[in-house]
Design a protein around this motif. Sequence first.
Motif, PDB file in Angstrom:
ATOM      1  N   GLU A 208      28.449   8.536  71.851  1.00  0.00           N
ATOM      2  CA  GLU A 208      27.542   8.829  70.745  1.00  0.00           C
ATOM      3  C   GLU A 208      26.632   7.632  70.509  1.00  0.00           C
ATOM      4  O   GLU A 208      27.078   6.486  70.505  1.00  0.00           O
ATOM      5  N   ILE A 209      25.332   7.891  70.307  1.00  0.00           N
ATOM      6  CA  ILE A 209      24.368   6.827  70.103  1.00  0.00           C
ATOM      7  C   ILE A 209      24.495   6.252  68.694  1.00  0.00           C
ATOM      8  O   ILE A 209      24.518   6.988  67.719  1.00  0.00           O
ATOM      9  N   ARG A 210      24.597   4.926  68.629  1.00  0.00           N
ATOM     10  CA  ARG A 210      24.554   4.226  67.354  1.00  0.00           C
ATOM     11  C   ARG A 210      23.169   3.611  67.171  1.00  0.00           C
ATOM     12  O   ARG A 210      22.530   3.212  68.151  1.00  0.00           O
ATOM     13  N   SER A 211      22.719   3.488  65.928  1.00  0.00           N
ATOM     14  CA  SER A 211      21.409   2.891  65.690  1.00  0.00           C
ATOM     15  C   SER A 211      21.397   2.196  64.333  1.00  0.00           C
ATOM     16  O   SER A 211      22.169   2.537  63.434  1.00  0.00           O
ATOM     17  N   SER A 212      20.516   1.211  64.214  1.00  0.00           N
ATOM     18  CA  SER A 212      20.386   0.461  62.967  1.00  0.00           C
ATOM     19  C   SER A 212      19.003  -0.161  62.893  1.00  0.00           C
ATOM     20  O   SER A 212      18.303  -0.306  63.898  1.00  0.00           O
ATOM     21  N   THR A 213      18.608  -0.528  61.688  1.00  0.00           N
ATOM     22  CA  THR A 213      17.351  -1.231  61.469  1.00  0.00           C
ATOM     23  C   THR A 213      17.581  -2.291  60.409  1.00  0.00           C
ATOM     24  O   THR A 213      18.567  -2.240  59.661  1.00  0.00           O
ATOM     25  N   GLY A 214      16.686  -3.277  60.354  1.00  0.00           N
ATOM     26  CA  GLY A 214      16.890  -4.318  59.364  1.00  0.00           C
ATOM     27  C   GLY A 214      15.895  -5.460  59.490  1.00  0.00           C
ATOM     28  O   GLY A 214      14.894  -5.376  60.207  1.00  0.00           O
ATOM     29  N   VAL A 215      16.234  -6.541  58.805  1.00  0.00           N
ATOM     30  CA  VAL A 215      15.389  -7.728  58.724  1.00  0.00           C
ATOM     31  C   VAL A 215      16.215  -8.938  59.131  1.00  0.00           C
ATOM     32  O   VAL A 215      17.395  -9.043  58.785  1.00  0.00           O
ATOM     33  N   ALA A 216      15.592  -9.847  59.877  1.00  0.00           N
ATOM     34  CA  ALA A 216      16.254 -11.087  60.294  1.00  0.00           C
ATOM     35  C   ALA A 216      15.421 -12.280  59.851  1.00  0.00           C
ATOM     36  O   ALA A 216      14.189 -12.266  59.923  1.00  0.00           O
ATOM     37  N   LEU A 217      16.107 -13.322  59.371  1.00  0.00           N
ATOM     38  CA  LEU A 217      15.464 -14.563  58.973  1.00  0.00           C
ATOM     39  C   LEU A 217      15.969 -15.682  59.878  1.00  0.00           C
ATOM     40  O   LEU A 217      17.178 -15.936  59.952  1.00  0.00           O
ATOM     41  N   ASN A 218      15.054 -16.340  60.594  1.00  0.00           N
ATOM     42  CA  ASN A 218      15.391 -17.491  61.440  1.00  0.00           C
ATOM     43  C   ASN A 218      15.046 -18.777  60.713  1.00  0.00           C
ATOM     44  O   ASN A 218      13.955 -18.909  60.142  1.00  0.00           O
ATOM     45  N   TRP A 219      15.975 -19.741  60.773  1.00  0.00           N
ATOM     46  CA  TRP A 219      15.742 -21.035  60.157  1.00  0.00           C
ATOM     47  C   TRP A 219      16.109 -22.128  61.153  1.00  0.00           C
ATOM     48  O   TRP A 219      17.252 -22.207  61.598  1.00  0.00           O
ATOM     49  N   SER A 220      15.144 -22.979  61.499  1.00  0.00           N
ATOM     50  CA  SER A 220      15.409 -24.128  62.361  1.00  0.00           C
ATOM     51  C   SER A 220      15.915 -25.260  61.478  1.00  0.00           C
ATOM     52  O   SER A 220      15.154 -26.131  61.039  1.00  0.00           O
ATOM     53  N   SER A 221      17.207 -25.246  61.208  1.00  0.00           N
ATOM     54  CA  SER A 221      17.816 -26.194  60.275  1.00  0.00           C
ATOM     55  C   SER A 221      18.103 -27.521  60.975  1.00  0.00           C
ATOM     56  O   SER A 221      18.063 -27.617  62.208  1.00  0.00           O
ATOM     57  N   PRO A 222      18.419 -28.575  60.209  1.00  0.00           N
ATOM     58  CA  PRO A 222      18.741 -29.879  60.818  1.00  0.00           C
ATOM     59  C   PRO A 222      19.963 -29.838  61.732  1.00  0.00           C
ATOM     60  O   PRO A 222      20.105 -30.694  62.611  1.00  0.00           O
ATOM     61  N   ILE A 229      20.927 -11.922  58.960  1.00  0.00           N
ATOM     62  CA  ILE A 229      20.538 -10.552  59.264  1.00  0.00           C
ATOM     63  C   ILE A 229      21.002  -9.612  58.163  1.00  0.00           C
ATOM     64  O   ILE A 229      22.188  -9.590  57.803  1.00  0.00           O
ATOM     65  N   LEU A 230      20.075  -8.825  57.636  1.00  0.00           N
ATOM     66  CA  LEU A 230      20.373  -7.721  56.733  1.00  0.00           C
ATOM     67  C   LEU A 230      20.050  -6.433  57.467  1.00  0.00           C
ATOM     68  O   LEU A 230      18.948  -6.275  57.992  1.00  0.00           O
ATOM     69  N   SER A 231      21.003  -5.493  57.527  1.00  0.00           N
ATOM     70  CA  SER A 231      20.805  -4.296  58.347  1.00  0.00           C
ATOM     71  C   SER A 231      21.288  -3.048  57.625  1.00  0.00           C
ATOM     72  O   SER A 231      22.110  -3.107  56.706  1.00  0.00           O
ATOM     73  N   GLN A 232      20.758  -1.925  58.093  1.00  0.00           N
ATOM     74  CA  GLN A 232      21.147  -0.615  57.581  1.00  0.00           C
ATOM     75  C   GLN A 232      21.388   0.315  58.771  1.00  0.00           C
ATOM     76  O   GLN A 232      20.532   0.444  59.646  1.00  0.00           O
ATOM     77  N   ASN A 233      22.552   0.941  58.809  1.00  0.00           N
ATOM     78  CA  ASN A 233      22.858   1.875  59.888  1.00  0.00           C
ATOM     79  C   ASN A 233      22.055   3.154  59.735  1.00  0.00           C
ATOM     80  O   ASN A 233      21.884   3.689  58.644  1.00  0.00           O
ATOM     81  N   LEU A 234      21.571   3.667  60.866  1.00  0.00           N
ATOM     82  CA  LEU A 234      20.856   4.942  60.895  1.00  0.00           C
ATOM     83  C   LEU A 234      21.734   6.053  61.461  1.00  0.00           C
ATOM     84  O   LEU A 234      21.632   7.199  61.033  1.00  0.00           O
ATOM     85  N   SER A 235      22.576   5.735  62.435  1.00  0.00           N
ATOM     86  CA  SER A 235      23.513   6.719  62.990  1.00  0.00           C
ATOM     87  C   SER A 235      24.738   5.983  63.490  1.00  0.00           C
ATOM     88  O   SER A 235      24.639   4.851  63.973  1.00  0.00           O
ATOM     89  N   LYS A 236      25.909   6.624  63.377  1.00  0.00           N
ATOM     90  CA  LYS A 236      27.152   6.007  63.804  1.00  0.00           C
ATOM     91  C   LYS A 236      28.218   7.078  63.966  1.00  0.00           C
ATOM     92  O   LYS A 236      28.057   8.216  63.516  1.00  0.00           O
ATOM     93  N   ALA A 237      29.330   6.713  64.604  1.00  0.00           N
ATOM     94  CA  ALA A 237      30.497   7.576  64.684  1.00  0.00           C
ATOM     95  C   ALA A 237      31.402   7.318  63.479  1.00  0.00           C
ATOM     96  O   ALA A 237      31.340   6.253  62.852  1.00  0.00           O
ATOM     97  N   ASP A 238      32.235   8.294  63.153  1.00  0.00           N
ATOM     98  CA  ASP A 238      33.102   8.159  61.976  1.00  0.00           C
ATOM     99  C   ASP A 238      34.080   6.998  62.098  1.00  0.00           C
ATOM    100  O   ASP A 238      34.515   6.434  61.092  1.00  0.00           O
ATOM    101  N   THR A 239      34.427   6.615  63.332  1.00  0.00           N
ATOM    102  CA  THR A 239      35.421   5.568  63.535  1.00  0.00           C
ATOM    103  C   THR A 239      34.813   4.176  63.630  1.00  0.00           C
ATOM    104  O   THR A 239      35.551   3.187  63.722  1.00  0.00           O
ATOM    105  N   ASP A 240      33.488   4.065  63.621  1.00  0.00           N
ATOM    106  CA  ASP A 240      32.839   2.762  63.717  1.00  0.00           C
ATOM    107  C   ASP A 240      33.016   1.961  62.432  1.00  0.00           C
ATOM    108  O   ASP A 240      33.085   2.523  61.335  1.00  0.00           O
ATOM    109  N   GLU A 241      33.064   0.639  62.564  1.00  0.00           N
ATOM    110  CA  GLU A 241      33.114  -0.250  61.409  1.00  0.00           C
ATOM    111  C   GLU A 241      31.794  -1.011  61.334  1.00  0.00           C
ATOM    112  O   GLU A 241      31.374  -1.633  62.315  1.00  0.00           O
ATOM    113  N   THR A 242      31.147  -0.956  60.174  1.00  0.00           N
ATOM    114  CA  THR A 242      29.790  -1.482  60.019  1.00  0.00           C
ATOM    115  C   THR A 242      29.786  -2.739  59.148  1.00  0.00           C
ATOM    116  O   THR A 242      30.754  -3.062  58.465  1.00  0.00           O
TER     117      THR A 242
END
Length: 253
Positions: A208-222, A229-242
Motif C-alpha cells: 500500500e502506498i504511503r504519502s505525506s507532506t510538510g515543511v522542513a527548516l534547515n539550520w547551519s548551527s555552530p 520537520i513538521l509533516s502531515q500524513n496523506l495516506s497510510k495503512a492501519d498498522t503504520d506508526e506516524t
Amino acid sequence: DQGFENTLVGFGINTKFEQYKNIFTSLGLSASYDDLQTLSSASSSLKKQSGEFTELSGIYGFSYDTRDRAFMPTNGAITSFKQSLPFFADKRSISNTLSSSIYRTISEDIIGASKFYFSAINGLDDEDVRISKRTFLSTKRLRGFKKGMIGPIDGKDHIGGNFASALNFEASLPNILPEDTNMDVGVFLDFGNVWGVDYDSSIDDSNEIRSSTGVALNWSSPIGPMTFILSQNLSKADTDETESFNFNLGTTF
C-alpha cells in the motif's frame, strides 16, 4: 516493544574514486555478527529465524554525478547503483539499491528537487532473508512515519520487506529568512512503500502506498547542520506508526 531482539556487531572498509569524468566507482568489504533472539510474544514463524549468523560480503557500486556541489546542490543530478554479494554467510542473500536525484534552480527563490529510491533483497539457495537484513525506509526518505514502523506485520511486529521504494518532490526556499540566520525553509511531498515477505506467504505484505507532506527548516548551527520537520500524513495503512515532528542532526533537507 518488539517480539525479537537483535545484537549486531559489524565493521567495513570502503573506497570511492572517480574513474572517468563524473563517473565514480566504490568498492568495499563488510563483516557482521548477528544474534537474533525471539521473545515469547513472537509468532511461530518468526521464532524459527532465531539464532546466530555471521557474514562476509563484498560491495560495489557506480554513480554518475553532475551536481554543481555535493552539499545542498542547486543544479545537476546524481544516479547511483549499489550491490552487495555474500562471500560467506550462514544465510546468503543479495541486495540491490538504485537511487536518483535531480536538482534544478527554478528561480532565485526556489530550488526544486525530485528523488527516486528502490531497494531489494532476496535470499539465495531458497534461503529466507533474516530480520536484520530486511529492508526499511528511513525517515529521510519517507517523512511523517516512525523509522521501521511501516510495511508488513508479523503478529504485532513490523518486520520490514524484501522491497522498498520512495519518490520525493522537494522545493527549497532559501530567501524566505534573512541570510544571517543561516536558515532556509523547504516544503516536500513524499510517497513510499515497503512490501514483500519471503519467509511466510500467509503474512499480508502491506503493498500500500504511503504519502505525506510538510515543511522542513534547515539550520547551519555552530555544531553542524540541523533539520526540523513538521509533516502531515496523506495516506497510510492501519498498522503504520506516524509522527508529526522529527529532528535530525548532521543532515539537511
